[in-house]
Design a protein around this motif. Sequence first.
Motif, PDB file in Angstrom:
ATOM      1  N   ALA A 121       0.759  -1.306   0.008  1.00 51.32           N
ATOM      2  CA  ALA A 121      -0.061  -0.049  -0.059  1.00 51.32           C
ATOM      3  C   ALA A 121       0.873   1.238   0.192  1.00 51.32           C
ATOM      4  O   ALA A 121       0.571   2.205  -0.573  1.00 51.32           O
ATOM      5  N   GLY A 135       1.947   3.337  -3.166  1.00 50.81           N
ATOM      6  CA  GLY A 135       1.082   4.250  -3.837  1.00 50.81           C
ATOM      7  C   GLY A 135       0.599   3.430  -5.150  1.00 50.81           C
ATOM      8  O   GLY A 135      -0.387   4.172  -5.642  1.00 50.81           O
ATOM      9  N   LYS A 142      -1.640   0.241  -7.151  1.00 50.71           N
ATOM     10  CA  LYS A 142      -2.861  -0.341  -6.589  1.00 50.71           C
ATOM     11  C   LYS A 142      -2.781  -1.682  -5.970  1.00 50.71           C
ATOM     12  O   LYS A 142      -1.510  -2.217  -5.918  1.00 50.71           O
ATOM     13  N   SER A 181     -10.071  -2.658   6.649  1.00 46.13           N
ATOM     14  CA  SER A 181     -10.721  -1.536   6.672  1.00 46.13           C
ATOM     15  C   SER A 181      -9.901  -0.459   7.039  1.00 46.13           C
ATOM     16  O   SER A 181      -9.783   0.742   6.793  1.00 46.13           O
ATOM     17  N   LYS A 212      -7.728   0.638   4.038  1.00 44.93           N
ATOM     18  CA  LYS A 212      -8.271   1.431   3.178  1.00 44.93           C
ATOM     19  C   LYS A 212      -8.702   2.787   3.458  1.00 44.93           C
ATOM     20  O   LYS A 212      -8.530   3.803   2.906  1.00 44.93           O
ATOM     21  N   GLU A 213      -8.780   3.169   4.684  1.00 38.82           N
ATOM     22  CA  GLU A 213      -8.953   4.495   5.549  1.00 38.82           C
ATOM     23  C   GLU A 213      -7.609   5.014   5.356  1.00 38.82           C
ATOM     24  O   GLU A 213      -8.018   6.421   5.103  1.00 38.82           O
ATOM     25  N   ARG A 214      -6.698   4.523   5.438  1.00 43.43           N
ATOM     26  CA  ARG A 214      -5.210   5.239   5.315  1.00 43.43           C
ATOM     27  C   ARG A 214      -4.616   5.317   3.946  1.00 43.43           C
ATOM     28  O   ARG A 214      -3.764   6.247   3.780  1.00 43.43           O
ATOM     29  N   TYR A 215      -5.011   4.614   2.941  1.00 38.31           N
ATOM     30  CA  TYR A 215      -4.474   4.536   1.661  1.00 38.31           C
ATOM     31  C   TYR A 215      -5.511   4.533   0.444  1.00 38.31           C
ATOM     32  O   TYR A 215      -6.343   3.404   0.398  1.00 38.31           O
ATOM     33  N   SER A 216      -5.485   5.514  -0.254  1.00 36.61           N
ATOM     34  CA  SER A 216      -6.731   5.521  -1.350  1.00 36.61           C
ATOM     35  C   SER A 216      -6.411   4.742  -2.677  1.00 36.61           C
ATOM     36  O   SER A 216      -7.259   4.401  -3.032  1.00 36.61           O
ATOM     37  N   ASN A 217      -5.189   3.793  -2.495  1.00 36.05           N
ATOM     38  CA  ASN A 217      -4.950   3.047  -3.660  1.00 36.05           C
ATOM     39  C   ASN A 217      -5.195   1.685  -2.950  1.00 36.05           C
ATOM     40  O   ASN A 217      -4.924   0.618  -4.166  1.00 36.05           O
ATOM     41  N   SER A 229      -7.960  -1.575  -2.381  1.00 30.11           N
ATOM     42  CA  SER A 229      -9.236  -2.091  -2.825  1.00 30.11           C
ATOM     43  C   SER A 229      -9.266  -3.433  -2.156  1.00 30.11           C
ATOM     44  O   SER A 229      -8.198  -3.780  -1.778  1.00 30.11           O
TER      45      SER A 229
END
Length: 262
Positions: free
Chosen positions: A44, A47, A49, A72, A75-80, A82
């Motif tokens: 993650a 940067g 995916k 969870s 995903k809160e910490r890294y926008s990349n 999924s």
Amino acid sequence: MQTEKVIDHIVNWLKEYATNAKMEGFVVGISGGIDSAVTSSLCAKTGLKTLCVEMPIHQAKSQVDRAQEHISQLKERYSNVSDTRTDLTPVFEQFKNITPATEASATLDLALANTRARLRMTTLYYFAGLHRLLVAGTGNKVEDFGVGFFTKYGDGGVDLSPIADLLKSEVYTIAKELKVPDSIQNAAPTDGLFGDSRSDEDQIGASYDELEWAMKMKDSGKTANDFNGRELEVFTIFDRLNTVNQHKMNPIPVCKIPVNLI
């Protein structure tokens, strides 16, 4: 260990490898354990995916809960980052139904445990192929090169291994720095392949701290003759597993044809 510098080194290595391979990122199987949590966190941080995949097969609720908590948080910490979930329990049960009936035994239990790992490997490569991702391995140094505690072509089937040069204790140090959930840091390590509560230590007969000690002793040239008591017991466990699992650690043997026969 210079924890922050080690993290930066691994993250840069991952990013450079993916860029050179012209791939878009990484896919990681999330088990609720420390190794997959650290590996996915490192991916993650690139940067790029990072797809986290849950693949339960009759999984204990505690393992599922830890996996979901970690995903969870990530995903809160890294926008990349999924995630996706593929429940492989029906696939596993169907596999058991279509294979010849066999009496219950230790070999059957182990064969089915390895089948779980190989179903997960297949699933990870499916998602990797869909999204142009690399399958990131989650094995540490003790597992991959010490006792061979992994499934050949299961969790051993990966594209790259970001933490395979780290001892288990070092993985925990990095986990703390990466703020991996406490529930994962405090959980007893388990491969979760048998559908019960047995830990890695239950299966191996020694803790990771003990195995690290034995690995260092063997690397320094020590033999069983140098120990007694619990130290001898642990060293013997390590030495035996290191020997019988060389087939996992070494390249696949290739039968070379003599030039005069070609």
